[in-house]
Design a protein around this motif. Structure first.
Motif, PDB file in Angstrom:
ATOM      1  N   MET A 107      -3.934  14.471 -39.835  1.00 19.97           N
ATOM      2  CA  MET A 107      -3.177  15.038 -38.877  1.00 19.97           C
ATOM      3  C   MET A 107      -2.556  13.738 -38.036  1.00 19.97           C
ATOM      4  N   VAL A 108      -1.481  13.908 -37.720  1.00 17.20           N
ATOM      5  CA  VAL A 108      -0.420  12.790 -37.136  1.00 17.20           C
ATOM      6  C   VAL A 108      -0.075  13.268 -35.566  1.00 17.20           C
ATOM      7  N   ILE A 109      -0.405  12.503 -34.815  1.00 15.18           N
ATOM      8  CA  ILE A 109       0.004  12.631 -33.401  1.00 15.18           C
ATOM      9  C   ILE A 109       1.535  11.985 -33.147  1.00 15.18           C
ATOM     10  N   THR A 110       2.443  13.027 -32.621  1.00 12.14           N
ATOM     11  CA  THR A 110       3.780  12.227 -32.420  1.00 12.14           C
ATOM     12  C   THR A 110       3.932  12.362 -31.133  1.00 12.14           C
ATOM     13  N   PRO A 111       4.695  11.295 -30.051  1.00 15.89           N
ATOM     14  CA  PRO A 111       5.026  11.422 -28.999  1.00 15.89           C
ATOM     15  C   PRO A 111       6.101  12.509 -28.670  1.00 15.89           C
ATOM     16  N   THR A 112       7.006  12.734 -29.396  1.00 16.48           N
ATOM     17  CA  THR A 112       8.157  13.595 -29.083  1.00 16.48           C
ATOM     18  C   THR A 112       8.356  14.947 -29.969  1.00 16.48           C
ATOM     19  N   VAL A 113       9.034  15.886 -29.464  1.00 14.13           N
ATOM     20  CA  VAL A 113       9.275  16.828 -30.414  1.00 14.13           C
ATOM     21  C   VAL A 113      10.009  16.530 -31.388  1.00 14.13           C
ATOM     22  N   ALA A 114      11.333  15.774 -30.994  1.00 17.37           N
ATOM     23  CA  ALA A 114      12.370  15.333 -32.151  1.00 17.37           C
ATOM     24  C   ALA A 114      11.750  14.518 -33.158  1.00 17.37           C
ATOM     25  N   LEU A 115      10.596  13.586 -32.840  1.00 16.57           N
ATOM     26  CA  LEU A 115       9.995  12.811 -33.971  1.00 16.57           C
ATOM     27  C   LEU A 115       9.253  13.806 -34.716  1.00 16.57           C
ATOM     28  N   ALA A 116       8.504  14.748 -34.465  1.00 17.16           N
ATOM     29  CA  ALA A 116       7.864  15.664 -34.980  1.00 17.16           C
ATOM     30  C   ALA A 116       8.553  16.515 -35.968  1.00 17.16           C
ATOM     31  N   LEU A 117       9.551  16.780 -35.562  1.00 16.76           N
ATOM     32  CA  LEU A 117      10.484  17.670 -36.278  1.00 16.76           C
ATOM     33  C   LEU A 117      11.320  16.698 -37.467  1.00 16.76           C
ATOM     34  N   ASP A 118      11.619  15.678 -36.910  1.00 17.49           N
ATOM     35  CA  ASP A 118      12.249  14.526 -38.075  1.00 17.49           C
ATOM     36  C   ASP A 118      11.118  14.322 -39.232  1.00 17.49           C
ATOM     37  N   HIS A 119      10.112  14.040 -38.808  1.00 15.11           N
ATOM     38  CA  HIS A 119       8.849  13.836 -39.685  1.00 15.11           C
ATOM     39  C   HIS A 119       8.752  14.939 -40.692  1.00 15.11           C
ATOM     40  N   ALA A 120       8.686  16.143 -40.162  1.00 13.51           N
ATOM     41  CA  ALA A 120       8.585  17.085 -41.095  1.00 13.51           C
ATOM     42  C   ALA A 120       9.644  17.486 -41.859  1.00 13.51           C
ATOM     43  N   ARG A 121      11.022  17.359 -41.514  1.00  9.32           N
ATOM     44  CA  ARG A 121      11.952  17.380 -42.271  1.00  9.32           C
ATOM     45  C   ARG A 121      11.904  16.164 -43.459  1.00  9.32           C
ATOM     46  N   THR A 122      11.546  15.210 -43.073  1.00  8.96           N
ATOM     47  CA  THR A 122      11.494  14.150 -44.132  1.00  8.96           C
ATOM     48  C   THR A 122      10.530  14.293 -45.296  1.00  8.96           C
ATOM     49  N   LEU A 123       9.150  14.761 -44.749  1.00 14.63           N
ATOM     50  CA  LEU A 123       8.034  15.073 -45.650  1.00 14.63           C
ATOM     51  C   LEU A 123       8.177  16.166 -46.492  1.00 14.63           C
ATOM     52  N   SER A 124       9.175  17.334 -45.994  1.00 15.91           N
ATOM     53  CA  SER A 124       9.407  18.328 -46.963  1.00 15.91           C
ATOM     54  C   SER A 124      10.391  17.883 -48.172  1.00 15.91           C
ATOM     55  N   GLN A 125      10.753  17.003 -48.229  1.00 19.68           N
ATOM     56  CA  GLN A 125      11.444  16.443 -49.432  1.00 19.68           C
ATOM     57  C   GLN A 125      10.582  15.406 -50.312  1.00 19.68           C
ATOM     58  N   MET A 126       9.405  15.295 -49.943  1.00 14.44           N
ATOM     59  CA  MET A 126       8.543  14.373 -50.935  1.00 14.44           C
ATOM     60  C   MET A 126       7.540  15.145 -51.690  1.00 14.44           C
ATOM     61  N   LYS A 127       7.358  14.721 -52.874  1.00 10.11           N
ATOM     62  CA  LYS A 127       6.671  15.579 -53.875  1.00 10.11           C
ATOM     63  C   LYS A 127       5.324  15.396 -53.512  1.00 10.11           C
ATOM     64  N   GLY A 128       4.741  16.755 -53.179  1.00  5.89           N
ATOM     65  CA  GLY A 128       3.300  16.973 -53.050  1.00  5.89           C
ATOM     66  C   GLY A 128       3.104  17.101 -51.399  1.00  5.89           C
ATOM     67  N   LEU A 129       3.895  16.665 -50.672  1.00  9.81           N
ATOM     68  CA  LEU A 129       3.977  16.901 -49.264  1.00  9.81           C
ATOM     69  C   LEU A 129       4.856  17.931 -48.610  1.00  9.81           C
ATOM     70  N   GLU A 130       5.475  18.714 -49.522  1.00  9.35           N
ATOM     71  CA  GLU A 130       6.494  19.958 -49.068  1.00  9.35           C
ATOM     72  C   GLU A 130       6.010  20.682 -47.965  1.00  9.35           C
ATOM     73  N   GLY A 131       4.721  20.872 -48.134  1.00  8.16           N
ATOM     74  CA  GLY A 131       4.019  22.016 -47.193  1.00  8.16           C
ATOM     75  C   GLY A 131       3.658  21.437 -45.809  1.00  8.16           C
ATOM     76  N   SER A 132       3.880  20.061 -45.451  1.00 12.39           N
ATOM     77  CA  SER A 132       3.655  19.418 -44.430  1.00 12.39           C
ATOM     78  C   SER A 132       4.444  20.096 -43.024  1.00 12.39           C
ATOM     79  N   ARG A 133       3.998  20.468 -42.057  1.00 14.92           N
ATOM     80  CA  ARG A 133       4.504  21.186 -40.586  1.00 14.92           C
ATOM     81  C   ARG A 133       4.443  20.425 -39.669  1.00 14.92           C
ATOM     82  N   ALA A 134       5.316  20.872 -38.718  1.00 15.09           N
ATOM     83  CA  ALA A 134       5.290  20.214 -37.306  1.00 15.09           C
ATOM     84  C   ALA A 134       4.729  21.551 -36.334  1.00 15.09           C
TER      85      ALA A 134
END
Length: 644
Positions: free
Chosen positions: A1-28
């Motif tokens: 579980m990752v705590i992020t300070p801003t909505v923009a950062l959470a959305l950006d992390h989720a977008r980046t993780l969705s492109q990584m093998k094994g982490l595609e299911g990560s969600r914000a």
């Protein structure tokens, strides 16, 4: 579980993780997530289908979500099919816990309570706090709040970034700065971000850009609505817009590698914010431009605003006492439990002199008061209900200092005031030298001076790319040294392996590590080898093979990376010796130091037994034990597994 300070950062992390093998299911999961979708995300997390869940602190501390998080932290399933096993709590951009948690985001300072609850459920939950900038004030808050009863380790690289050409200019009036800003925007390479301190200033710049014909732009502030936030983050990522005007709401962690320019049309309220925000540029290692254009002449100038931001958020003693009296008079559900005093405080209680319904303004200052009192150790916030994604008005607290309830409270407010005065003085002390740097950028290297305000123990070379360095002809450094990476846990348990501790020589079936590499790695993985030091040419193949094998960690380090400051972890390790005799001899010498210090660890040296280094065969020098073959390793592993 990752705590992020801003909505923009959470959305950006989720977008980046969705492109990584094994982490595609990560969600914000953010305040903008529709209720039905939020329920689906939580249920998927409980089933173990979401490898990384990104949350705001308010979401994480929401009782309805926290219940499921604690459920996932339990060592065993509470119901069939709920297969999630929470192992780590990460806090991204941890430096803002101190500054944001002090005032308008008090739940940042309640997060240690979440970790405490998680460890009550499972003591093995790990917490990791991450930041590229950690001033002394933030470092102190993190140490005091997060250490709890577990071990604590700080890994601090203390390396600034040197990709930016730095420009600093000050102006007497807003009009002169705006002309310079327009001139710079017309010429600066894209993609680019223009930062301001105030929402209204961002709106004006964005509107002026539109009037001047700029179409591929976005406006991102704390007041930007959810759908528009998502659209801007996605359009920015997809190169559909190449210029964003923003406040710090678009600052931390937005990871677009090819940003070329960051412009501050303001003076940031400290070196940490400036350094964080210019760090949005040049994440691909290419050249970047960092320009700071600020006003200093009129009364309401950018320097004054910076001081206001840095030193606000603290109540005077008189107002603090008045607010506490109002909160205490309106307290409800006052009770004793096991010798501890609890009560529920209504944050809508207004101090004397304020109208009864003062709304968000009054509630915000009461939040600030309670978080200050918590930092002073006189009370502890136990729970905060939420309305949507915002803190509710009824906070349950535990009274830690009985003087708060007495008729004469002067001594307890003496103690609270000491904490307040120290924090204010520290915030001002961190800002003043930064203002001096930016007022006279030709006097000393801007990048080095600002970074050393953030990391006082850093010894960094001049950047070669700021006004002072350009004036003196100073060149950029060719090499950078990383400090702090030698930090290791001193009380970690011995690694559990199937081979005895000490050094073993393993003779591979394929001494060239070509056709037999996959089979060799499979046998080592079966022997519970979790770390692999291999020649650089084999690193990618090794990592790819380990991704398909039953290893818990599967760390890979190239032999070229092993140095005095970058060494293997304290794990059972296989070392595939390089073919070059000189490189192999140096590696064995480095291994000797580690082997003696970590005597409980298994080290597997993979090479031909008759290979000679420094005039002696390896089977005579590497180990006191007889060499193992891959086939014999199969037998030994099978025997140990059967016993287990």
């Amino acid at each position: 579980m990752v705590i992020t300070p801003t909505v923009a950062l959470a959305l950006d992390h989720a977008r980046t993780l969705s492109q990584m093998k094994g982490l595609e299911g990560s969600r914000a999961l953010t305040s903008d997530t529709p209720a039905a979708e939020a329920g689906q995300i939580i249920d998927a997390f409980r089933r173990g289908e979401v490898p990384i869940l990104l949350l705001s602190p308010e979401k994480a501390l929401n009782p309805s979500i926290m219940r499921h998080v604690l459920e996932a932290a339990a060592p065993t399933s509470v119901l069939h099919g709920l297969d999630a096993r929470l192992t780590h709590l990460f806090v991204d951009e941890a430096h803002i816990v101190e500054s944001w948690g002090r005032g308008f985001r008090p739940d940042f300072q309640r997060l240690p309570g979440l970790l405490s609850s998680l460890r009550d459920t499972n003591p093995n939950i790990c917490a990791v706090l991450l930041s590229a900038t950690l001033p002394l004030a933030a470092r102190t808050v993190l140490r005091d709040g997060w250490r709890l009863k577990g071990p604590w380790l700080e890994i601090d690289a203390r390396v600034p970034r040197y990709e930016h050409d730095v420009v600093v200019a000050s102006f007497a009036w807003d009009d002169a700065r705006d002309l310079a800003l327009d001139h710079l925007i017309d010429r600066a390479p894209r993609p680019a971000i223009v930062y301001t301190t105030e929402v209204e200033a961002a709106r004006k710049i964005h509107a002026r850009l539109g009037n001047r014909g700029y179409a591929r732009t976005g406006l991102f502030t704390g007041e930007t609505q959810g759908n528009e936030r998502q659209r801007i983050v996605q359009s920015w990522s997809d190169d559909e817009i190449d210029l964003v005007v923003a406040t710090s709401a678009f600052g931390m962690g937005i990871d677009k590698p090819d940003v070329r320019t960051v412009i501050h049309a303001c003076l940031p309220e400290g070196p940490a914010r400036w350094y964080q925000e210019i760090g949005r540029a040049s994440r691909d290692g290419g050249q970047g431009l960092a320009a700071c254009l600020f006003t200093k002449g009129n009364r309401d100038n950018d320097i004054t605003k910076a001081y206001g931001l840095a030193t606000t958020g603290w109540l005077s003693r008189e107002l603090a006492e008045a607010r506490w009296s109002a909160l205490l008079n309106a307290a409800r559900d006052v009770r004793w439990m096991n010798g501890r005093r609890f009560m529920t405080l209504n944050l809508d209680a207004a101090r004397e002199g304020l109208p009864p319904r003062s709304g968000d303004y009054n509630r915000g200052w009461n939040m600030s008061l309670l978080t200050l009192m918590q930092r002073a150790g006189v009370l502890e916030v136990q729970s905060v209900p939420t309305i949507g994604d915002q803190p509710g008005s009824l906070w349950q607290v535990e009274i830690l200092d009985p003087r708060l309830l007495g008729t004469d409270r002067s001594s307890v407010w003496d103690d609270v005031s000491i904490v307040r005065d120290h924090e204010r003085a520290q915030a001002r002390a961190e800002l003043e030298p930064f203002v001096a740097i930016m007022r006279q950028p030709e006097r000393a290297c801007v990048t080095r001076s600002a970074f050393e305000l953030i990391e006082p123990d850093a010894l960094t070379p001049p950047c070669g790319r700021c006004p002072a360095c350009r004036a003196t002809g100073t060149l950029a450094p060719e090499k950078l040294r990383c400090d702090g990476l030698e930090s290791v846990w001193t009380d970690q348990p011995a690694p559990a392996g199937l081979l005895p501790a000490g050094t073993h020589l393993l003779v591979p079936s394929d001494s060239d590590f070509e056709w037999g590499l996959s089979a060799l790695l499979g046998r080592l993985a079966a022997a519970r080898i979790e770390q692999y030091v291999v020649p650089g040419a084999l690193a990618d193949r090794t990592a790819g093979a380990l991704a398909t094998l039953p290893v818990k960690l599967g760390l890979v380090m190239s032999t070229e990376e092993w140095s005095s400051t970058a060494t293997p972890a304290r794990l059972n390790t296989a070392v595939l010796l390089p073919h070059n005799d000189g490189a192999a001899a140096r590696l064995l010498a480095q291994l000797g130091d580690k082997r003696d210090a970590w005597s409980e660890t298994s080290w597997i040296i993979v090479a031909r037994s008759n290979r000679e280094l420094n005039g002696r065969r390896l089977d005579q020098t590497v180990s006191t034990r007889a060499p193992l073959s891959e086939g014999l390793l199969d037998n030994l592993v099978g025997t140990r597994l059967e016993i287990a």
